[in-house]
Design an enzyme around this catalytic site. Sequence first.
Site, PDB file in Angstrom:
ATOM      1  N   SER A  17       0.840  -1.190   0.000  1.00  0.00           N
ATOM      2  CA  SER A  17       0.000   0.000   0.000  1.00  0.00           C
ATOM      3  C   SER A  17       0.879   1.244   0.000  1.00  0.00           C
ATOM      4  CB  SER A  17      -0.918   0.020   1.239  1.00  0.00           C
ATOM      5  OG  SER A  17      -0.149   0.031   2.427  1.00  0.00           O
ATOM      6  N   GLY A  18       0.253   2.396  -0.122  1.00  0.00           N
ATOM      7  CA  GLY A  18       0.946   3.666   0.050  1.00  0.00           C
ATOM      8  C   GLY A  18       2.044   3.934  -0.946  1.00  0.00           C
ATOM      9  N   ILE A  19       3.093   4.584  -0.473  1.00  0.00           N
ATOM     10  CA  ILE A  19       4.208   4.972  -1.336  1.00  0.00           C
ATOM     11  C   ILE A  19       4.866   3.743  -1.950  1.00  0.00           C
ATOM     12  CG2 ILE A  19       6.475   6.082  -1.370  1.00  0.00           C
ATOM     13  CD1 ILE A  19       5.431   7.883   0.943  1.00  0.00           C
ATOM     14  N   ASP A  61       8.568  -9.728   8.016  1.00  0.00           N
ATOM     15  CA  ASP A  61       8.511  -8.817   9.148  1.00  0.00           C
ATOM     16  C   ASP A  61       9.899  -8.209   9.303  1.00  0.00           C
ATOM     17  OD1 ASP A  61       8.409  -7.494  11.564  1.00  0.00           O
ATOM     18  OD2 ASP A  61       7.554  -9.168  12.692  1.00  0.00           O
ATOM     19  N   TYR A 153      11.809  10.059  17.394  1.00  0.00           N
ATOM     20  CA  TYR A 153      11.473   9.956  15.971  1.00  0.00           C
ATOM     21  C   TYR A 153      12.389  10.846  15.135  1.00  0.00           C
ATOM     22  CZ  TYR A 153       8.772  10.596  11.676  1.00  0.00           C
ATOM     23  OH  TYR A 153       8.385  10.673  10.359  1.00  0.00           O
ATOM     24  N   VAL A 184       2.573  13.469   3.611  1.00  0.00           N
ATOM     25  CA  VAL A 184       2.042  12.921   2.369  1.00  0.00           C
ATOM     26  C   VAL A 184       0.553  12.653   2.542  1.00  0.00           C
ATOM     27  CG1 VAL A 184       2.158  11.021   0.718  1.00  0.00           C
ATOM     28  CG2 VAL A 184       4.259  11.877   1.803  1.00  0.00           C
TER      29      VAL A 184
END
Length: 246
Positions: A17-19, A61, A153, A184
Amino acid sequence: MPHDFTDRTVVVLGGGSGIGLEVARRVVAAGARVVLGGRGEEKLAAAAGELGDAAHWRRVDTTDQASLIAFFAGLTDFDGVDRVHHLFTPAASYRTGPMLELSDEDAESAFESKFWGQYYAVKHAAPLLAPDASVVLMSGAASVRPVGAAPSYVACNAAIEGLGRGLAVELAPVRVNVVSPGMVDGNLWSQRPAEVREPAAATWREANLLQRAGTEGEIAEAVLFLFSNGYTTGSTLYPDGGYALR
C-alpha cells in the site's frame, strides 16, 4: 526522459500500500518485475493482483531478522529473479510522542522498526544485489526540522540519513540513497481520525513553502530518480515542499 526498468528486479518492503505500492506501479509500468514484501498478506496479494504477472509477493517482518533472511533467501524461487537491481524499504511501524510522556518501549519503536528494520533489510539483501544495484532508504523531513515533540522519531530519521551515507561507502559501487519526505496525503494519512488529521494538515500547510501536503506519486517519482540516476549515491532527497527551509 521516461524511466526504463526493463528486465530489472525491484524489491519493495512495504509494497502492499501507500508509497511502496505507488513505486511498484511505476516500475512495473516501466518494464520491471517486482517483489513486494510486508506483513499484511491480504494487502500484498491484492497489490500483486493489481500489478499482474510482473509482480510477486512474500510475507516479511522487517523487525525479525530470521524473517528477513528467509525472505531474501526465497527470492530466487520466483521466475526470472536471480538478482536484485533496486531495493526500496519504506516498511515501518512505530509510535511517537514527547520524551517525558512516552514509554521507553514506544520511544524505542522508531529505531527498532524504521532504523534497524532498514539496516538489516540491506544487510540480508546484500548478497543478491547486482553490481550496479541501488538502494533507497526511507527517512522523513523531521530529521532536519523537528516537528512537534517527538525527539526519538527525529533522531531516528537523522540516523537513517547517516546510515545511507555509511552504506554508500561500504557497498560501493552499489548506490545507496535516502528519500526524506514531508507530510504525504495518501494511504497512511487517510487512516488517521479526522480530528487528528485536519489540524495537522493545516499546520503542515503553514509550515512549508508550497503550502500543501505531498502526494504518493510525487514521493514515488523521487524514489525512481534515485533508482535511475547512476551518479547519485550517499545523498538524501527531500520532497517536502520546502518544509526544511521555513
